[in-house]
Design a protein around this motif. Structure first.
Motif, short mmCIF file in Angstrom:
data_model
loop_
_atom_site.label_atom_id
_atom_site.label_comp_id
_atom_site.label_asym_id
_atom_site.label_seq_id
_atom_site.Cartn_x
_atom_site.Cartn_y
_atom_site.Cartn_z
N PHE A 124 30.94 46.81 58.76
CA PHE A 124 30.94 45.42 59.23
C PHE A 124 29.83 44.56 58.64
O PHE A 124 29.82 43.36 58.82
CB PHE A 124 30.88 45.39 60.78
N GLN A 125 28.92 45.21 57.93
CA GLN A 125 27.86 44.40 57.30
C GLN A 125 28.30 43.92 55.91
O GLN A 125 27.69 43.03 55.33
CB GLN A 125 26.55 45.20 57.23
N MET A 126 29.37 44.51 55.39
CA MET A 126 29.74 44.25 53.99
C MET A 126 30.58 42.98 53.85
O MET A 126 31.14 42.47 54.81
CB MET A 126 30.53 45.43 53.45
N PHE A 127 30.71 42.55 52.60
CA PHE A 127 31.55 41.39 52.32
C PHE A 127 32.35 41.68 51.05
O PHE A 127 31.80 42.12 50.03
CB PHE A 127 30.68 40.14 52.10
N ALA A 128 33.67 41.46 51.14
CA ALA A 128 34.51 41.65 49.95
C ALA A 128 35.36 40.40 49.76
O ALA A 128 35.86 39.83 50.74
CB ALA A 128 35.41 42.87 50.15
N PHE A 129 35.49 39.95 48.55
CA PHE A 129 36.30 38.75 48.30
C PHE A 129 37.02 38.84 46.97
O PHE A 129 36.40 39.05 45.93
CB PHE A 129 35.40 37.50 48.33
N SER A 130 38.34 38.65 47.06
CA SER A 130 39.13 38.74 45.83
C SER A 130 40.02 37.52 45.62
O SER A 130 40.81 37.48 44.68
CB SER A 130 39.98 40.03 45.90
N ARG A 131 39.90 36.53 46.50
CA ARG A 131 40.82 35.39 46.42
C ARG A 131 40.22 34.25 45.61
O ARG A 131 39.97 33.16 46.10
CB ARG A 131 41.19 34.92 47.84
N TRP A 132 39.89 34.52 44.38
CA TRP A 132 39.44 33.49 43.43
C TRP A 132 39.79 33.98 42.05
O TRP A 132 40.39 35.03 41.89
CB TRP A 132 37.94 33.16 43.62
N LEU A 133 39.40 33.23 41.03
CA LEU A 133 39.86 33.60 39.68
C LEU A 133 38.93 34.56 38.96
O LEU A 133 39.17 34.93 37.82
CB LEU A 133 40.06 32.33 38.84
N GLY A 134 37.84 34.94 39.63
CA GLY A 134 36.87 35.83 38.96
C GLY A 134 36.96 37.26 39.44
O GLY A 134 37.96 37.68 40.05
N TYR A 135 35.88 38.00 39.20
CA TYR A 135 35.82 39.42 39.58
C TYR A 135 35.87 39.55 41.10
O TYR A 135 35.44 38.67 41.83
CB TYR A 135 34.54 40.07 39.04
N THR A 136 36.40 40.66 41.56
CA THR A 136 36.37 40.90 43.01
C THR A 136 34.94 41.22 43.40
O THR A 136 34.31 42.11 42.82
CB THR A 136 37.29 42.08 43.37
N MET A 137 34.42 40.43 44.34
CA MET A 137 33.03 40.61 44.73
C MET A 137 32.98 41.53 45.95
O MET A 137 33.59 41.23 46.97
CB MET A 137 32.41 39.26 45.05
N ILE A 138 32.28 42.64 45.82
CA ILE A 138 32.08 43.52 46.99
C ILE A 138 30.58 43.71 47.15
O ILE A 138 29.94 44.39 46.35
CB ILE A 138 32.76 44.89 46.81
N ASN A 139 30.05 43.05 48.15
CA ASN A 139 28.59 43.12 48.39
C ASN A 139 28.29 43.88 49.67
O ASN A 139 28.60 43.42 50.76
CB ASN A 139 27.99 41.71 48.56
N PRO A 140 27.63 45.03 49.56
CA PRO A 140 27.20 45.71 50.80
C PRO A 140 26.08 44.93 51.49
O PRO A 140 25.86 45.09 52.68
CB PRO A 140 26.69 47.06 50.32
N THR A 141 25.31 44.13 50.74
CA THR A 141 24.16 43.42 51.33
C THR A 141 24.27 41.92 51.05
O THR A 141 25.31 41.46 50.58
CB THR A 141 22.83 43.98 50.75
N VAL A 142 23.22 41.16 51.33
CA VAL A 142 23.32 39.71 51.20
C VAL A 142 23.35 39.28 49.74
O VAL A 142 24.18 38.48 49.32
CB VAL A 142 22.13 39.01 51.92
N GLN A 143 22.43 39.83 48.96
CA GLN A 143 22.36 39.41 47.57
C GLN A 143 23.53 39.97 46.77
O GLN A 143 24.10 40.99 47.13
CB GLN A 143 21.08 39.93 46.94
N SER A 144 23.84 39.29 45.68
CA SER A 144 24.91 39.79 44.82
C SER A 144 24.25 40.31 43.54
O SER A 144 23.87 41.47 43.48
CB SER A 144 25.89 38.65 44.57
N THR A 145 24.07 39.45 42.53
CA THR A 145 23.30 39.91 41.38
C THR A 145 21.87 40.15 41.82
O THR A 145 21.27 39.31 42.50
CB THR A 145 23.34 38.84 40.26
N LYS A 146 21.35 41.32 41.50
CA LYS A 146 19.94 41.59 41.83
C LYS A 146 19.39 42.63 40.86
O LYS A 146 20.13 43.51 40.38
CB LYS A 146 19.78 42.05 43.29
#
Ligand code: PLP
Length: 476
Positions: A263-285
């Motif tokens: 429940f802490q994670m975030f996944a998003f695939s509804r856009w034209l780019g890569y599917t973003m799956i972030n276990p934490t707040v930051q993405s690129t790090k």
């Protein structure tokens, strides 16, 4: 200011950086209590080397950098063992205690959105010593906070009052091991038990103590249980950039099971780019903080951490006894780790802080809140070991000097302004700053008058004014 048309020489850049730095607090002096957890040059240099080696790796995507996935899982494995979790305990590496706490609260919110969809206004119950990060999480994630004053003698969470305030909307409870300001451990066993009986998410904030307390226990200190040995504890935040001496940007959020962590994670695939799956707040790090944390734990090792803990325990005892030997000062509560706060009934503590500053020490004020008076906080660390005698003798001198100093001058000027301008006062923060001697992005040398003004205000006014002031400071 514009980007220079042609690049500067590296020496010129470094010279400029040094010039910018000249007013920074010198963390290597051993005279700073907090902010920087300095394990000494050898470990620091080693950590910097590793940090640099992984600086460029991107932890956005573990499939591209499997090394980072492995390092993260290793750290979680070490800390779940340290905090007596079984092999179901999972977790993630985050940028710090605040991010770990944000994630715990987000996980709880989303867990209850699924399991208790009838809750429209979720609530969390916080002892008044719970770190400000919980309030930030509530602010970000739309959760109502119910703050319960801690016991005014022990500064520990009040179990009875907490229980009384549980409603059908309560989704989250927490306790600290230990709390930041007074360094006391909340009754986590009782609180987490109540939470378990009522089906509420319980989080232990062990950002400060999660790494160090198990060592204190091994040294014979009576440390109450606060970790996964308690069945009601769902999640724990534990910082590595504090008493584990990892470079900054290093904390872990641990969950009792993968089902909770989901429940802490975030996944998003509804856009034209890569599917973003972030276990934490930051993405690129950067992979730097993660690799450096892993390396420092492995490099220092258990025996040395135990020795460090022993030295800190001793230094804390010396400082505590020193404070208790000064008749004008008294401790707030009975500190249980390396964090403590003290105050005075007869001397303006803000002058004591300024006087200590004059003598090269950096110590931190906390403003009065509810019935607790303004106080001075110390986070005692390895760098302070061996300096306790000097600290106490300077503290004695500072108390003596502070006694002779006038109070309330700026305060009366500000009161006049507030009386004249009422609510419009906020429009005139610039004149307030000028009156306080804050000009051209600089704070006055002596902060006592400003601190007195802030201390006399309600916390809501403090927040409003400091936000306005900060909004002006961060302005080129
Ligand atoms: C008990 C406690 N929780 C959370 C935090 C927040 O940690 P950070 O400053 O790494 O975000 C702190 C920081 O001092 C803390 O003492």
């Amino acid at each position: 200011m514009k980007i220079p048309s042609s690049g500067m020489k590296d020496a010129e850049v470094f010279a400029k950086l040094d010039e910018y730095r000249k007013d920074d607090v010198d963390w290597s002096s051993g005279r700073v209590f907090g902010y920087v957890f300095d394990p000494g040059k050898e470990i620091m240099d080693f950590a910097k080397k590793v940090y640099n080696k992984f600086l460029t790796e991107n932890a956005l995507d573990f499939s591209v950098y499997p090394s980072l996935l492995r390092l993260e899982n290793d750290l979680v494995a070490m800390l779940r063992d340290h905090l007596r979790g079984d092999d179901q305990v999972v977790g993630n590496f985050t940028s710090g205690g605040t991010e770990s706490i944000l994630l715990a609260v987000k996980a709880a919110r989303d867990y209850f959105r699924l399991h208790r969809p009838e809750i429209e206004t979720p609530e969390m119950i916080l002892p008044s010593t719970a770190h400000a990060a919980f309030h930030k999480a509530a602010h970000y994630f739309g959760i109502k906070t119910v703050t319960i004053p801690v016991d005014s003698g022990t500064f520990r969470a009040d179990v009875k009052e907490t229980e009384k305030n549980i409603t059908g909307n309560t989704i989250f409870m927490t306790g600290s091991a230990p709390s930041y300001t007074q360094g006391v451990i909340d009754p986590i066993a009782k609180l987490s038990d109540i939470a378990r009986q009522k089906g509420i998410w319980f989080h232990t904030d062990a950002c400060m103590g999660g790494f160090l307390l198990p060592y204190f226990k091994r040294l014979g200190r009576a440390v109450p249980d606060f970790d996964f040995s308690l069945p009601g504890v769902n999640s724990i935040s534990v910082d590595l950039h504090k008493y584990a001496y990892a470079p900054k940007g290093a904390s872990l959020i641990l969950h009792r099971t993968p089902d909770l962590r989901k429940f802490q994670m975030f996944a998003f695939s509804r856009w034209l780019g890569y599917t973003m799956i972030n276990p934490t707040v930051q993405s690129t790090k950067s992979g730097g903080p993660l690799a450096a944390a892993w390396a420092v734990l492995n490099y220092v090792g258990d025996d040395k951490y135990l020795e460090f803990a022993k030295n800190k325990l001793e230094a804390t005892r010396e400082i505590r006894e020193g404070i208790e030997s000064i008749p004008e000062l008294y401790l707030l509560g009975q500190p249980e780790m390396t964090l403590l706060s003290f105050s005075s009934r007869e001397v303006n503590i803000f002058h004591i802080i300024d006087e200590m500053h004059e003598r090269g020490w950096y110590i931190q004020p906390s403003f009065s809140y509810q019935n607790i008076p303004a106080n001075i906080h110390l986070s005692i660390n390895l760098s302070n070991v061996g300096r306790t005698g000097e600290f106490i003798s300077d503290l004695k001198e500072s108390v003596k000097k502070a006694k002779t100093m006038p109070s309330g001058q700026l305060l009366s000027g500000v009161r006049e302004m507030m009386d004249e301008q009422g609510e419009d006062f906020l429009e005139n923060v610039d004149s307030l700053m000028a009156l306080a001697g804050m000009e051209q992005g600089r704070l006055p040398e002596r902060m006592a008058p400003v601190n007195e003004v802030l201390d006399s205000m309600s916390p809501q006014w403090r927040e409003k004014i400091l936000l306005e002031v900060t909004n002006r400071f961060f302005h080129p």
